[in-house]
Design a protein around this motif. Sequence first.
Motif, PDB file in Angstrom:
ATOM      1  N   ARG A  84       2.198   1.756  -3.513  1.00 20.88           N
ATOM      2  CA  ARG A  84       1.128   2.293  -4.373  1.00 20.88           C
ATOM      3  C   ARG A  84       0.855   3.768  -4.090  1.00 20.88           C
ATOM      4  O   ARG A  84       0.671   4.567  -5.006  1.00 20.88           O
ATOM      5  CB  ARG A  84      -0.159   1.502  -4.188  1.00 20.88           C
ATOM      6  CG  ARG A  84      -0.146   0.159  -4.844  1.00 20.88           C
ATOM      7  CD  ARG A  84      -1.477  -0.526  -4.639  1.00 20.88           C
ATOM      8  NE  ARG A  84      -1.473  -1.842  -5.242  1.00 20.88           N
ATOM      9  CZ  ARG A  84      -2.373  -2.769  -4.983  1.00 20.88           C
ATOM     10  NH1 ARG A  84      -3.373  -2.511  -4.150  1.00 20.88           N
ATOM     11  NH2 ARG A  84      -2.304  -3.940  -5.563  1.00 20.88           N
ATOM     12  N   SER A  85       0.812   4.136  -2.806  1.00 17.67           N
ATOM     13  CA  SER A  85       0.503   5.526  -2.461  1.00 17.67           C
ATOM     14  C   SER A  85       1.610   6.486  -2.895  1.00 17.67           C
ATOM     15  O   SER A  85       1.368   7.684  -3.051  1.00 17.67           O
ATOM     16  CB  SER A  85       0.228   5.665  -0.966  1.00 17.67           C
ATOM     17  OG  SER A  85       1.404   5.470  -0.225  1.00 17.67           O
ATOM     18  N   LEU A  86       2.803   5.972  -3.110  1.00 12.76           N
ATOM     19  CA  LEU A  86       3.917   6.787  -3.607  1.00 12.76           C
ATOM     20  C   LEU A  86       3.990   6.769  -5.136  1.00 12.76           C
ATOM     21  O   LEU A  86       4.988   7.191  -5.720  1.00 12.76           O
ATOM     22  CB  LEU A  86       5.238   6.290  -3.003  1.00 12.76           C
ATOM     23  CG  LEU A  86       5.358   6.462  -1.486  1.00 12.76           C
ATOM     24  CD1 LEU A  86       6.621   5.782  -0.972  1.00 12.76           C
ATOM     25  CD2 LEU A  86       5.334   7.937  -1.107  1.00 12.76           C
ATOM     26  N   ASN A  87       2.928   6.270  -5.768  1.00 15.15           N
ATOM     27  CA  ASN A  87       2.848   6.166  -7.226  1.00 15.15           C
ATOM     28  C   ASN A  87       3.962   5.325  -7.829  1.00 15.15           C
ATOM     29  O   ASN A  87       4.423   5.589  -8.939  1.00 15.15           O
ATOM     30  CB  ASN A  87       2.811   7.555  -7.881  1.00 15.15           C
ATOM     31  CG  ASN A  87       1.542   8.288  -7.528  1.00 15.15           C
ATOM     32  OD1 ASN A  87       0.466   7.690  -7.470  1.00 15.15           O
ATOM     33  ND2 ASN A  87       1.665   9.575  -7.259  1.00 15.15           N
ATOM     34  N   ALA A  88       4.388   4.326  -7.100  1.00 16.90           N
ATOM     35  CA  ALA A  88       5.362   3.365  -7.607  1.00 16.90           C
ATOM     36  C   ALA A  88       4.622   2.060  -7.885  1.00 16.90           C
ATOM     37  O   ALA A  88       3.476   1.883  -7.474  1.00 16.90           O
ATOM     38  CB  ALA A  88       6.476   3.152  -6.593  1.00 16.90           C
ATOM     39  N   GLN A  89       5.293   1.177  -8.592  1.00 18.63           N
ATOM     40  CA  GLN A  89       4.678  -0.100  -8.949  1.00 18.63           C
ATOM     41  C   GLN A  89       5.713  -1.204  -8.796  1.00 18.63           C
ATOM     42  O   GLN A  89       6.870  -1.051  -9.211  1.00 18.63           O
ATOM     43  CB  GLN A  89       4.179  -0.040 -10.395  1.00 18.63           C
ATOM     44  CG  GLN A  89       3.555  -1.321 -10.869  1.00 18.63           C
ATOM     45  CD  GLN A  89       3.125  -1.222 -12.328  1.00 18.63           C
ATOM     46  OE1 GLN A  89       3.398  -0.254 -13.022  1.00 18.63           O
ATOM     47  NE2 GLN A  89       2.460  -2.252 -12.805  1.00 18.63           N
ATOM     48  N   ASN A 109       0.820  -1.213   0.000  1.00 17.92           N
ATOM     49  CA  ASN A 109       0.000   0.000   0.000  1.00 17.92           C
ATOM     50  C   ASN A 109       0.856   1.266   0.000  1.00 17.92           C
ATOM     51  O   ASN A 109       0.508   2.251  -0.658  1.00 17.92           O
ATOM     52  CB  ASN A 109      -0.952  -0.002   1.193  1.00 17.92           C
ATOM     53  CG  ASN A 109      -1.994  -1.103   1.098  1.00 17.92           C
ATOM     54  OD1 ASN A 109      -2.213  -1.686   0.036  1.00 17.92           O
ATOM     55  ND2 ASN A 109      -2.620  -1.411   2.216  1.00 17.92           N
ATOM     56  N   ASP A 137       9.029   0.189 -10.274  1.00 18.12           N
ATOM     57  CA  ASP A 137       9.018   1.267 -11.262  1.00 18.12           C
ATOM     58  C   ASP A 137       8.608   2.523 -10.502  1.00 18.12           C
ATOM     59  O   ASP A 137       7.503   2.614  -9.972  1.00 18.12           O
ATOM     60  CB  ASP A 137       8.019   0.967 -12.372  1.00 18.12           C
ATOM     61  CG  ASP A 137       7.910   2.094 -13.389  1.00 18.12           C
ATOM     62  OD1 ASP A 137       8.359   3.226 -13.104  1.00 18.12           O
ATOM     63  OD2 ASP A 137       7.348   1.852 -14.461  1.00 18.12           O
ATOM     64  N   VAL A 138       9.542   3.487 -10.441  1.00 14.60           N
ATOM     65  CA  VAL A 138       9.279   4.765  -9.775  1.00 14.60           C
ATOM     66  C   VAL A 138       9.498   5.859 -10.811  1.00 14.60           C
ATOM     67  O   VAL A 138      10.626   6.098 -11.236  1.00 14.60           O
ATOM     68  CB  VAL A 138      10.211   4.977  -8.560  1.00 14.60           C
ATOM     69  CG1 VAL A 138       9.907   6.298  -7.881  1.00 14.60           C
ATOM     70  CG2 VAL A 138      10.098   3.812  -7.582  1.00 14.60           C
ATOM     71  N   ASP A 139       8.411   6.463 -11.260  1.00 13.27           N
ATOM     72  CA  ASP A 139       8.482   7.530 -12.274  1.00 13.27           C
ATOM     73  C   ASP A 139       9.265   7.107 -13.513  1.00 13.27           C
ATOM     74  O   ASP A 139      10.099   7.850 -14.019  1.00 13.27           O
ATOM     75  CB  ASP A 139       9.091   8.807 -11.686  1.00 13.27           C
ATOM     76  CG  ASP A 139       8.222   9.410 -10.594  1.00 13.27           C
ATOM     77  OD1 ASP A 139       6.978   9.297 -10.704  1.00 13.27           O
ATOM     78  OD2 ASP A 139       8.778   9.971  -9.636  1.00 13.27           O
TER      79      ASP A 139
END
Length: 178
Positions: A68-73, A65, A94-96
């Motif tokens: 996900r909340s940090l917009n990473a996958q 979670n 994957d981060v940005d």
Amino acid sequence: MEMVEVTIDSIRVSLMNQQRIVILREVDAERYLAIWVGVYEAEHLTIALQDVEMSRPLTYDLFRNVIRSLNAQILRVEVVALRKETFYGNIVLDVDGQEINIDSRPSDALNLAIRANVPIFVSSEVMDSAGIVPEDDEVASGEMVDSGEHADTSEERLSIFEDFLEQLDLDDDEEDED
């Protein structure tokens, strides 16, 4: 580094010492890899594999979670090395648009992989050195029990691990369970 995709075949319990072992199965071959894990890690993995809903997030759910909340996958998890009978894992994020590798115990990486529904890979070198291919004439002796959903199909073909497990000296590295 060349990698092979695997799936979690089962989680097993040694009747001799109650240690937990995750059995990974190569996707396109009858080759297996046994990884010792801690009791709690095995329990959390079993919960995830059986889709048991918890009222509050477990540690692995929390970590997923947060990612996900940090917009990473989470892209995949990997077992990348075996040194002195200890496996080393990797969580690939994957981060940005940038791939980030996070060092991890394999049991933690596997727990995240199941929760994030991502592939699991093992380096070819690790599979070549520690993977086991069962022989057709081997028969299960019942020394191991399966705690996963594949108990009815895994016992006979995974009996090769019984010989492997009997040869391990667990007294040396009890604190290093992954």
